[in-house]
Design a protein around this motif. Sequence first.
Motif, PDB file in Angstrom:
ATOM      1  N   THR A  58      73.840  57.156 -42.116  1.00 37.12           N
ATOM      2  CA  THR A  58      72.785  56.983 -43.123  1.00 37.12           C
ATOM      3  C   THR A  58      72.939  58.028 -44.212  1.00 37.12           C
ATOM      4  OG1 THR A  58      71.336  56.230 -41.374  1.00 37.12           O
ATOM      5  CG2 THR A  58      70.268  56.858 -43.444  1.00 37.12           C
ATOM      6  N   TYR A  59      72.885  57.571 -45.438  1.00 35.86           N
ATOM      7  CA  TYR A  59      72.981  58.492 -46.571  1.00 35.86           C
ATOM      8  C   TYR A  59      71.578  58.892 -47.029  1.00 35.86           C
ATOM      9  CZ  TYR A  59      73.073  59.954 -51.411  1.00 35.86           C
ATOM     10  OH  TYR A  59      72.830  60.647 -52.570  1.00 35.86           O
ATOM     11  N   TYR A  60      71.379  60.185 -47.290  1.00 36.16           N
ATOM     12  CA  TYR A  60      70.123  60.698 -47.841  1.00 36.16           C
ATOM     13  C   TYR A  60      70.404  61.405 -49.152  1.00 36.16           C
ATOM     14  CZ  TYR A  60      68.403  59.999 -43.078  1.00 36.16           C
ATOM     15  OH  TYR A  60      68.066  59.458 -41.874  1.00 36.16           O
ATOM     16  N   GLN A  61      69.561  61.117 -50.127  1.00 40.99           N
ATOM     17  CA  GLN A  61      69.723  61.759 -51.436  1.00 40.99           C
ATOM     18  C   GLN A  61      68.840  63.007 -51.495  1.00 40.99           C
ATOM     19  OE1 GLN A  61      67.735  59.790 -54.802  1.00 40.99           O
ATOM     20  NE2 GLN A  61      69.774  59.507 -55.640  1.00 40.99           N
ATOM     21  N   ALA A  62      69.386  64.070 -52.036  1.00 35.13           N
ATOM     22  CA  ALA A  62      68.591  65.292 -52.187  1.00 35.13           C
ATOM     23  C   ALA A  62      68.563  65.687 -53.650  1.00 35.13           C
ATOM     24  CB  ALA A  62      69.199  66.404 -51.350  1.00 35.13           C
ATOM     25  N   ARG A  63      67.839  66.785 -53.941  1.00 38.12           N
ATOM     26  CA  ARG A  63      67.730  67.255 -55.325  1.00 38.12           C
ATOM     27  C   ARG A  63      68.560  68.486 -55.591  1.00 38.12           C
ATOM     28  NH1 ARG A  63      65.245  63.044 -53.636  1.00 38.12           N
ATOM     29  NH2 ARG A  63      65.600  61.811 -55.488  1.00 38.12           N
ATOM     30  N   ASN A  64      68.878  69.207 -54.561  1.00 44.11           N
ATOM     31  CA  ASN A  64      69.556  70.490 -54.732  1.00 44.11           C
ATOM     32  C   ASN A  64      70.427  70.706 -53.496  1.00 44.11           C
ATOM     33  OD1 ASN A  64      69.657  73.430 -53.925  1.00 44.11           O
ATOM     34  ND2 ASN A  64      68.882  73.680 -55.996  1.00 44.11           N
ATOM     35  N   GLU A  65      71.651  71.143 -53.706  1.00 45.31           N
ATOM     36  CA  GLU A  65      72.591  71.252 -52.588  1.00 45.31           C
ATOM     37  C   GLU A  65      72.175  72.321 -51.585  1.00 45.31           C
ATOM     38  OE1 GLU A  65      73.489  71.190 -55.788  1.00 45.31           O
ATOM     39  OE2 GLU A  65      74.849  69.478 -56.067  1.00 45.31           O
ATOM     40  N   GLN A  66      71.624  73.440 -52.079  1.00 42.13           N
ATOM     41  CA  GLN A  66      71.161  74.470 -51.142  1.00 42.13           C
ATOM     42  C   GLN A  66      70.091  73.876 -50.227  1.00 42.13           C
ATOM     43  OE1 GLN A  66      69.659  78.152 -52.870  1.00 42.13           O
ATOM     44  NE2 GLN A  66      68.384  78.525 -51.069  1.00 42.13           N
ATOM     45  N   ALA A  67      69.181  73.120 -50.845  1.00 42.98           N
ATOM     46  CA  ALA A  67      68.073  72.549 -50.084  1.00 42.98           C
ATOM     47  C   ALA A  67      68.575  71.616 -49.000  1.00 42.98           C
ATOM     48  CB  ALA A  67      67.135  71.806 -51.026  1.00 42.98           C
ATOM     49  N   MET A  68      69.604  70.829 -49.304  1.00 40.21           N
ATOM     50  CA  MET A  68      70.023  69.865 -48.279  1.00 40.21           C
ATOM     51  C   MET A  68      70.651  70.568 -47.078  1.00 40.21           C
ATOM     52  SD  MET A  68      72.828  67.681 -50.386  1.00 40.21           S
ATOM     53  CE  MET A  68      74.547  68.169 -50.509  1.00 40.21           C
ATOM     54  N   VAL A  69      71.243  71.730 -47.306  1.00 40.69           N
ATOM     55  CA  VAL A  69      71.755  72.489 -46.154  1.00 40.69           C
ATOM     56  C   VAL A  69      70.580  73.043 -45.336  1.00 40.69           C
ATOM     57  CG1 VAL A  69      73.293  74.331 -45.384  1.00 40.69           C
ATOM     58  CG2 VAL A  69      73.825  73.080 -47.482  1.00 40.69           C
ATOM     59  N   HIS A  70      69.538  73.508 -46.022  1.00 35.59           N
ATOM     60  CA  HIS A  70      68.346  73.968 -45.289  1.00 35.59           C
ATOM     61  C   HIS A  70      67.736  72.809 -44.488  1.00 35.59           C
ATOM     62  CE1 HIS A  70      68.594  77.754 -47.192  1.00 35.59           C
ATOM     63  NE2 HIS A  70      67.940  77.488 -48.292  1.00 35.59           N
ATOM     64  N   THR A  71      67.716  71.636 -45.078  1.00 33.61           N
ATOM     65  CA  THR A  71      67.157  70.478 -44.367  1.00 33.61           C
ATOM     66  C   THR A  71      67.976  70.197 -43.104  1.00 33.61           C
ATOM     67  OG1 THR A  71      66.345  69.570 -46.455  1.00 33.61           O
ATOM     68  CG2 THR A  71      66.501  68.049 -44.599  1.00 33.61           C
ATOM     69  N   ALA A  72      69.291  70.266 -43.246  1.00 30.95           N
ATOM     70  CA  ALA A  72      70.157  70.037 -42.079  1.00 30.95           C
ATOM     71  C   ALA A  72      69.921  71.117 -41.018  1.00 30.95           C
ATOM     72  CB  ALA A  72      71.624  70.023 -42.506  1.00 30.95           C
ATOM     73  N   ALA A  73      69.738  72.363 -41.463  1.00 25.25           N
ATOM     74  CA  ALA A  73      69.510  73.456 -40.508  1.00 25.25           C
ATOM     75  C   ALA A  73      68.153  73.304 -39.823  1.00 25.25           C
ATOM     76  CB  ALA A  73      69.603  74.798 -41.225  1.00 25.25           C
ATOM     77  N   LEU A  99      76.047  77.757 -50.768  1.00 20.22           N
ATOM     78  CA  LEU A  99      76.425  79.032 -50.147  1.00 20.22           C
ATOM     79  C   LEU A  99      75.259  79.688 -49.405  1.00 20.22           C
ATOM     80  CD1 LEU A  99      78.979  80.841 -49.949  1.00 20.22           C
ATOM     81  CD2 LEU A  99      78.037  82.170 -51.819  1.00 20.22           C
ATOM     82  N   THR A 100      74.098  79.746 -50.047  1.00 21.93           N
ATOM     83  CA  THR A 100      72.930  80.368 -49.398  1.00 21.93           C
ATOM     84  C   THR A 100      72.522  79.583 -48.154  1.00 21.93           C
ATOM     85  OG1 THR A 100      72.196  81.275 -51.500  1.00 21.93           O
ATOM     86  CG2 THR A 100      70.532  81.069 -49.802  1.00 21.93           C
ATOM     87  N   GLY A 101      72.601  78.271 -48.255  1.00 25.77           N
ATOM     88  CA  GLY A 101      72.270  77.444 -47.094  1.00 25.77           C
ATOM     89  C   GLY A 101      73.225  77.699 -45.942  1.00 25.77           C
ATOM     90  N   ALA A 102      74.514  77.844 -46.277  1.00 23.11           N
ATOM     91  CA  ALA A 102      75.518  78.097 -45.232  1.00 23.11           C
ATOM     92  C   ALA A 102      75.264  79.436 -44.557  1.00 23.11           C
ATOM     93  CB  ALA A 102      76.916  78.072 -45.855  1.00 23.11           C
ATOM     94  N   ALA A 103      74.978  80.460 -45.354  1.00 25.32           N
ATOM     95  CA  ALA A 103      74.714  81.783 -44.784  1.00 25.32           C
ATOM     96  C   ALA A 103      73.482  81.731 -43.891  1.00 25.32           C
ATOM     97  CB  ALA A 103      74.528  82.804 -45.902  1.00 25.32           C
ATOM     98  N   ALA A 104      72.444  81.049 -44.357  1.00 19.87           N
ATOM     99  CA  ALA A 104      71.210  80.962 -43.566  1.00 19.87           C
ATOM    100  C   ALA A 104      71.478  80.266 -42.236  1.00 19.87           C
ATOM    101  CB  ALA A 104      70.128  80.234 -44.353  1.00 19.87           C
ATOM    102  N   ALA A 105      72.266  79.196 -42.263  1.00 20.02           N
ATOM    103  CA  ALA A 105      72.549  78.461 -41.024  1.00 20.02           C
ATOM    104  C   ALA A 105      73.364  79.322 -40.065  1.00 20.02           C
ATOM    105  CB  ALA A 105      73.290  77.163 -41.350  1.00 20.02           C
TER     106      ALA A 105
END
Length: 626
Positions: A58-73, A99-105
């Motif tokens: 399933t594909y989900y559309q997001a607004r910001n790439e950092q945010a989508m990593v936070h959503t995944a985390a 990058l920030t999302g990756a570090a947070a995860a």
Amino acid sequence: MKTLKLTMAQALVRFLAVQHVERDGVEHRFIEGCFGIFGHGNVTGIGQALAERPDLLTYYQARNEQAMVHTAAGFAKMRNRLATLACTTSIGPGATNMLTGAAAATINRLPVLLLPGDVFASRRPDPVLQQLETPWRGDLSVNDCFQPVCRYWDRIARPEQLIPAALEAMRVLANQTETGAVMLALPQDVQAEAFEYPQAFFERRVWPIGRPLPDSTAFDRAVAVIRVARKPLIVAGGGVIYSEATAVLDSFVRRTGVPVGETQAGKGSLPFDHPQALGAIGATGTLAANRVAAEADVVIGIGTRYSDFTTASKTAFQAAGVRFVNINISDFDARKHSAIALTGDARASIAALDEGLADWKVEADFRLTCEKMRAEWDLEVTRLYHLGHGPLPAQSEVIGAVNELSAPRDVVVCAAGSMPGDLHKLWRTRDPKGYHVEYGYSTMGYEIAGGLGVKMADPTREVYVMVGDGSFLMMAQELVTSVQEDLKLTVVLVDNQGFASIGGLSRSKGTAGFGTRYRRRKDGSLGDDSGNHEGNPLPVDLGLSAQGLGAHVIRSHNVEELRDALVASKSIDRTDVVHVYTDRYEGVPDYESWWDVPVAEVSESEDVRKARAEHERGQDRRRWYL
Ligand SMILES: Cc1ncc(C[n+]2csc(CCOP(=O)(O)OP(=O)(O)O)c2C)c(N)n1
Ligand SMILES: [Mg+2]
């Protein structure tokens, strides 16, 4: 050998769709979907593959790439790391936004799979739009800056290279010790290149997650040390929850009487009203937990990495000769503080301890003292929930209202500002998954995006996102995604007109809240932080901006209105934002704890010199735990 001719991107989508993990005999699909923002670096590669086979992923559309990593985390944390989401981006800024999302995860040890586009492997059209050119090195791209914040990183330069790389990616994501952000950087030409992939690569694959037991010699030593402990204390970390060890912890401590302090990630290990639950421990700990910690002779850390907040910058445990016994799936964490390392699964290891210590429990006096301190702490929480502060409410009253008007299975989400500390102390957790605070990286902007991941992971629960005005201004845009996906969030926007947490920290260190309050430059220096305003001192209305992003907005000016708003919010079926102004100066006390934040050794300011002297007294209480 049977093969299938697919592009690299099509092969990756097929592979991801059939990956599973298995624990305790239950299988879980591991990659449940794929967030993506498309650009020239992925729209015709991964984008084409997702468009062609929407039945696979399933594909989900997001607004910001950092945010989508936070959503995944947030999703992965809510699912106890047994499932996650993939995130695909274009090359360049779309990629580096993650990058920030990756570090947070990675810092929170949460699996997320990052699939950025990358520059052409062929290099023929170089430099392409958004390519970083490095005169002395041809194989660098912006994606290389992810290497320190990923637990596995590869760039797929040829289509067949996907096979070993995808298997390694899955091995790391599913591994409870190694997990974190994983990146497969996908050169945009290779995404579209076809290869005869072996059919076996696309067959359903199950990655077992075991429950390893600690080494028996270490175990016997640990049992011997705990047996003679007079004032033992358990520090319960995130590993208790990820390992689903809360029930076995409950029965072990009920029987033995060992009290439990919880870290941020471990909050919810016991319900707040459990007789052995001392609540939060450390810099943002309760008086009960911090007093018991100060005198503990044996500290049993379970699934904790002992951050400075947990150890109060190594001042929490003061007893001479205090010993540590650490149960942790990661040997790296198990060995901290010169502990007897019980490297293994939390649930299996607690069960083994329960058996090994079957004829042992703490002395009755100690048990009673702890239970009494627990009850006293509960009264302190009630006091702070109902302070009657005015004219603007105190943050603790907002937390109290949300706690009392939410259901036991609902989830509170937070990440940065003054709320994580207050929530850690005050939130009455009633369910192991009811408290979700990202405090490994404490990322401003995680709150709404992470809350969306929580809701996706368990739509049967209501999600209360507690967000400060500062965090809201960093990343509010996923409100749109929540409306688009019909995933309701209740966002409590706690507006104290600035960075109150850092303002308080600054004032306590003699620097008057410099740069932490919203203020027009022409109205005075940015260093001035005095006096409350109801409303924003700038011509700014955050509630209105939330409305513009599609949320239903309810405003409240005092605790009664807030309570009404929280009740009204229950019958609204789309994301709503409850906007409340609070008193930025009314904080929750520290309960005999300390946090190491360095203060200038020399200064012209008398206040800074005083703060430095106090800081040095705090430093004197630090221990090495050797
Ligand atoms: C991305 C990011 N930048 C900076 C910080 C440092 N920081 C921690 S809390 C804070 C202020 C948060 O303001 P707000 O969300 O309004 O919460 P409040 O402190 O007012 O409770 C800042 C700047 C951070 N944690 N994350
Ligand atoms: Mg604020």
